[in-house]
Design an enzyme around this catalytic site. Structure first.
Site, PDB file in Angstrom:
ATOM      1  N   ARG A 299      47.643  45.070  25.291  1.00 19.19           N
ATOM      2  CA  ARG A 299      46.281  43.787  25.240  1.00 19.19           C
ATOM      3  C   ARG A 299      46.377  42.070  25.753  1.00 19.19           C
ATOM      4  O   ARG A 299      45.222  42.092  26.660  1.00 19.19           O
ATOM      5  CB  ARG A 299      45.290  44.727  24.567  1.00 19.19           C
ATOM      6  N   THR A 300      46.521  41.969  24.543  1.00 23.68           N
ATOM      7  CA  THR A 300      46.453  40.528  23.859  1.00 23.68           C
ATOM      8  C   THR A 300      46.945  39.998  25.152  1.00 23.68           C
ATOM      9  O   THR A 300      45.802  38.903  25.567  1.00 23.68           O
ATOM     10  CB  THR A 300      46.589  40.609  22.871  1.00 23.68           C
TER      11      THR A 300
ATOM     12  N   LYS B 139      67.237  31.138  17.963  1.00 28.67           N
ATOM     13  CA  LYS B 139      68.335  30.356  18.058  1.00 28.67           C
ATOM     14  C   LYS B 139      68.042  29.169  17.020  1.00 28.67           C
ATOM     15  O   LYS B 139      68.559  28.849  16.531  1.00 28.67           O
ATOM     16  CB  LYS B 139      68.842  29.115  19.044  1.00 28.67           C
TER      17      LYS B 139
ATOM     18  N   ARG C 251      51.037  34.653  19.346  1.00 26.01           N
ATOM     19  CA  ARG C 251      50.754  36.009  17.914  1.00 26.01           C
ATOM     20  C   ARG C 251      52.177  35.855  17.562  1.00 26.01           C
ATOM     21  O   ARG C 251      53.409  35.056  18.175  1.00 26.01           O
ATOM     22  CB  ARG C 251      50.687  37.147  18.850  1.00 26.01           C
TER      23      ARG C 251
ATOM     24  N   HIS D  29      42.878  38.277  14.146  1.00 28.07           N
ATOM     25  CA  HIS D  29      43.366  38.614  15.132  1.00 28.07           C
ATOM     26  C   HIS D  29      41.685  37.970  15.792  1.00 28.07           C
ATOM     27  O   HIS D  29      40.931  38.702  16.150  1.00 28.07           O
ATOM     28  CB  HIS D  29      43.563  39.899  15.405  1.00 28.07           C
TER      29      HIS D  29
HETATM   30  N1   CP Z   1      44.323  44.963  20.565  1.00 35.75           N
HETATM   31  C1   CP Z   1      45.650  44.554  20.588  1.00 35.75           C
HETATM   32  O1   CP Z   1      46.087  43.464  19.619  1.00 35.75           O
HETATM   33  O2   CP Z   1      46.161  45.058  21.245  1.00 35.75           O
HETATM   34  P1   CP Z   1      47.537  44.548  21.241  1.00 35.75           P
HETATM   35  O3   CP Z   1      48.454  44.713  20.251  1.00 35.75           O
HETATM   36  O4   CP Z   1      48.429  45.866  22.963  1.00 35.75           O
HETATM   37  O5   CP Z   1      47.739  43.217  22.184  1.00 35.75           O
END
Ligand code: CP
Length: 306
Positions: A51-52, A80, A101, A129
């Protein structure tokens, strides 16, 4: 130049403006279709995501911009031994904004300190998040019509669930918010959230173990997955993973206008039979994630659309 590391990086007024922009994007997508022409978003994902990452990419494409990036540490030069600091200095030469991320808490913050482009924390370890929180706030405001006067049940892995930690931080700034923290003993919210965030700010909350005991009082039920990737021991994960399963029977205990949210991915914690219940909001929530990330990109790039 502004980065986004925590939902608290925006004041309540700034958040209100961002959410209003997201709602305008939802209703007038054509108005924004060329807003980021010539701009590039880099998605640097050292940890798995559906999603993100994809909603960030969809957001930039919807704005007429372009995207580049990597979807795992293995497919980047991190494999590396390249540091996050060096990587972001290089990415700054290629893109106008970066969503990152990382499994290590604080890695996007380190990147932001070395970056010459805005960096967005797209999830750092079990810490924060913030763009999920923006998504959650937009979902709540759109479906409940307010961000105050709410009783919110947070259920599942409240220890490792970074979406829960970010959401608590964000919601305590609104009046008359009450939390019901529903988790097994071993997955309770960390003490720094309980003591330094909830107790210190006199936010009413209750900790319970049984979902059934909380259902009837909730305006929002926020389900979470047990975070397998953060457990040190697979046996503990197996013991915890099916602790909560929301099904039709449990939904019958809830208010008619309660909404069920979940950041997704779901594993077993919401039975698929709940998906057709009009109160199930988790797929709509994923859609709101695109609008709010479009609004965020416009805000951080300081692009104004009249
Ligand atoms: N909600 C969320 O962060 O989903 P993903 O881990 O798929 O990005």
């Amino acid at each position: 130049m502004q980065h986004l590391m925590s939902p608290l990086d925006f004041s309540v007024e700034e958040l209100d403006k961002l959410l209003t922009l997201a709602n305008d994007i939802e209703h007038n997508p054509q108005k924004y279709a060329h807003a980021c022409e010539g701009k590039k978003l880099a998605t640097c994902f050292y940890e798995a995501s559906t999603r993100t990452r994809l909603s960030f990419e969809a957001a930039m494409l919807n704005l007429g911009g372009s995207v580049l990036g990597f979807s795992s540490a293995d497919s980047s030069s991190a494999s590396k031994g390249e540091s996050v600091s060096d990587t972001i200095r290089v990415i700054s030469c290629y893109a106008d904004i970066c969503a990152m991320r990382h499994p290590k808490e604080g890695a996007p913050l380190v990147a932001s300190q070395r970056s010459s482009i805005p960096v967005i924390n797209a999830g750092d370890g079990g810490h924060q998040h913030p763009t999920q929180t923006l998504t959650d706030l937009l979902t709540i405001r759109s479906l409940k019509g307010r961000l105050d006067n709410l009783t919110i049940g947070l259920c599942g892995d409240l220890k490792f669930g970074r979406t829960v930690h970010s959401l608590i931080h964000a919601l305590i700034r609104y009046p008359h918010i009450r939390f019901v923290l529903i988790s097994p003993e071993e997955l309770r919210v960390p003490s720094y959230i309980r003591e330094d965030v909830l107790e210190k700010n006199y936010i009413p909350f209750q900790e319970v173990e049984r979902l059934e005991d909380a259902m009837s009082e909730l305006d929002i039920l926020y389900m979470t997955r047990v975070q397998r990737e953060r457990f040190f021991n697979e046996d503990d994960y197996v013991r915890m993973k099916d602790f909560y399963i929301l099904n039709r029977k449990k939904m019958s205990l809830a208010k008619e206008d309660m909404i069920v949210m979940h950041p997704l991915p779901r594993v077993n914690e919401i039975s698929v039979e709940v998906d057709d219940d009009p109160r199930a909001a988790y797929f709509k929530q994923a859609q709101y994630g695109v609008y709010v990330r479009m609004a965020l990109i416009l805000t951080l790039l300081e692009v104004n659309v009249c």
